[in-house]
Design an enzyme around this catalytic site. Structure first.
Site, mmCIF file in Angstrom:
data_model
loop_
_atom_site.group_PDB
_atom_site.id
_atom_site.type_symbol
_atom_site.label_atom_id
_atom_site.label_comp_id
_atom_site.label_asym_id
_atom_site.label_seq_id
_atom_site.Cartn_x
_atom_site.Cartn_y
_atom_site.Cartn_z
ATOM 1 N N SER A 66 0.816 -1.210 0.000
ATOM 2 C CA SER A 66 0.000 0.000 0.000
ATOM 3 C C SER A 66 0.854 1.265 0.000
ATOM 4 C CB SER A 66 -0.957 -0.038 1.191
ATOM 5 O OG SER A 66 -1.910 0.980 1.127
ATOM 6 N N ASP A 90 -2.544 6.336 -3.566
ATOM 7 C CA ASP A 90 -1.370 5.735 -2.928
ATOM 8 C C ASP A 90 -0.879 4.575 -3.783
ATOM 9 O OD1 ASP A 90 -3.381 3.909 -2.367
ATOM 10 O OD2 ASP A 90 -2.650 3.458 -0.360
ATOM 11 N N ASP A 139 -1.189 1.379 -3.963
ATOM 12 C CA ASP A 139 -2.089 0.368 -4.520
ATOM 13 C C ASP A 139 -3.442 0.953 -4.887
ATOM 14 O OD1 ASP A 139 -3.004 0.684 -1.900
ATOM 15 O OD2 ASP A 139 -3.564 -1.418 -1.687
#
Length: 451
Positions: A107, A246, A248
């Site tokens: 992430s 961000d 992902d």
């Protein structure tokens, strides 16, 4: 018994350190494959198929190969999507009627971290009992399937194009983005090819940044967790709006033409207000313990119930399902709209915000007129391991004194870290000086009692 490997968002860590090692990830693929193969959802005589997507970290190649080998050894077929946002994997898993989806991503973390998270066939995060079953299989020896029972792997043709069309389908057909100049910051992450296409195909003049991944620069000074780059780009290009994703692409931050940043709390309010216009009523919405009090007060003024979940989009989702509601968010930019997608989706959330602006003919600042976020002061206090802060009379007295002084015009939140001996002290007040003063007083009491 607590889970050994799975956290609230899959399995995550530093690459090369347990559990993010190639041998463990191979065994993880095998264990997950055995659980899937034994599922009642798999028809007799058929072979489960999983989809693997990843972000742009250099370690993704290694971990993808390890997962693929593990699934194959368990007799499970694999589809490879390549770089794909987390919500894209969730969508494709559901749309293609696959047995599960797997995302290789950490992430918003830096490149040297990585992680593995799973989605069930319906595009939701795995239930706890399935994760427990996978952990149980991890303790068993790996027994490779016979040659005629091994799984096969193939690339999924046009995975990106399929997801792009899904994202566009969530935007009202009556609207387009012509005449809008948008800066799209993809954090050198999973959406670097996909997000610019979505907004461009809907008519926007797109200025992409953070779209040159090299395996090492994901989230590095760009993206939703470093929005200064977006603010600069919006101002330099005289853009109407900026959107930062961000690594992902499951969260976002938005910047307006003046360079003002809007977080998930504010965007939740905007989306609820828009939904009241389109649906006539919104019964309730979900935030977290960290959601700004001003948003809760503003929603209640609109007749909308507000529930606070524990921090984490997983818990926001649980509360939405429990109450039968659609909209929830975290201040970090995870936004859930369950009538659009089963999980948080930065691109879809951005389109929902743009649709709200189109429908209202107003700017974000105008839609948030009268909603002024309360200043927050957060202090992380390191304690001795095992310190009994809950049983401390002096800490309790400091908290009670702060709450009495704030008397409905603020709040106090004390949370222990789940990974280190740290107590997080957060105070919210109408005046910044009050938030700072009360937070420091409580933090001093914590230090005196626990160090």
């Amino acid at each position: 018994m607590g889970r050994r490997y799975f956290g609230t968002d899959g399995i995550r860590g530093t690459v090369g350190d347990a559990p993010i090692t190639p041998d463990f990830v191979l065994r993880l693929g095998y264990a997950a494959g055995k659980v899937l193969a034994g599922s009642a959802d798999v028809a007799a005589g058929s072979r489960p198929t999983v989809l693997i997507g990843k972000d742009t970290r250099v370690s993704g190649y290694m971990l993808e190969a390890a997962l693929e080998a593990g699934f194959s050894a368990a007799g499970v077929d694999v589809m490879l999507a390549g770089p794909m946002p987390t919500p894209g994997v969730a969508y494709l898993t559901r749309a293609l009627r696959l047995s599960a989806g797997v995302v290789i991503s950490a992430s918003h973390n830096p490149y040297h971290d990585n992680g593995i998270k799973f989605f069930s066939a319906d595009g939701n995060k795995l239930p706890d009992d399935t994760e427990a079953a996978i952990e149980a299989w991890l303790e068993k020896p790996l027994e490779c399937a016979a040659s005629d029972g091994l799984g096969k792997a193939r690339r999924l043709d046009d995975a990106a194009g399929r997801y792009i069309e899904f994202c566009k389908s969530t935007f009202p057909a009556a609207f387009n983005l012509r005449g809008l100049k948008l800066v799209i910051d993809c954090a050198h992450g999973a959406a670097y090819q996909i997000a610019p296409h979505v907004f461009h195909e809907l008519g926007a003049d797109v200025i992409p940044i953070g779209v040159a991944p090299n395996g090492f620069n994901i989230n590095d000074g760009v993206g939703a967790t470093a929005p200064d780059a977006l603010v600069r780009a919006v101002r330099a290009n005289h853009a109407d709006l900026g959107i930062a994703l961000d690594g992902d692409a499951d969260r976002l931050q938005v910047v307006d033409a003046a360079g003002r940043l809007y977080n998930g709390d504010e965007l939740l309010y905007v989306l609820v207000k828009d939904r009241i216009v389109t649906d006539g009523k919104v019964e309730g919405a979900v935030g977290t313990l960290m959601t700004n009090l001003a948003v809760e007060v503003a929603l209640q003024r609109e007749g909308v119930k507000f529930v606070r979940a524990a921090v984490g989009d997983r818990y926001v989702l649980e509360q939405l399902r429990e109450h039968g509601w659609q909209l929830g968010a975290e201040g970090s930019g995870h936004i859930l709209s369950l009538d659009r997608h089963s999980t948080g989706d930065g691109i879809v959330s951005a389109l929902l915000v743009l649709a709200a602006l189109k429908r209202s003919g107003r700017t974000l600042a105008q839609m948030l007129d009268g909603v002024t976020l309360f200043p927050q002061k957060l202090i992380n206090v390191r304690m001795k391991p095992g310190a009994d802060w809950k049983g401390s009379a002096s800490i309790r007295a400091a908290i009670d004194a702060a709450e009495a002084a704030l008397a409905g015009s603020g709040r106090v939140l004390i949370r222990a870290s789940g990974t280190e001996p740290v107590l997080r002290v957060m105070v919210e007040a109408q005046q910044a000086a009050d938030a700072v003063r009360h937070a420091e007083t409580i933090a001093d009491a914590v230090r005196a009692a626990t160090t």
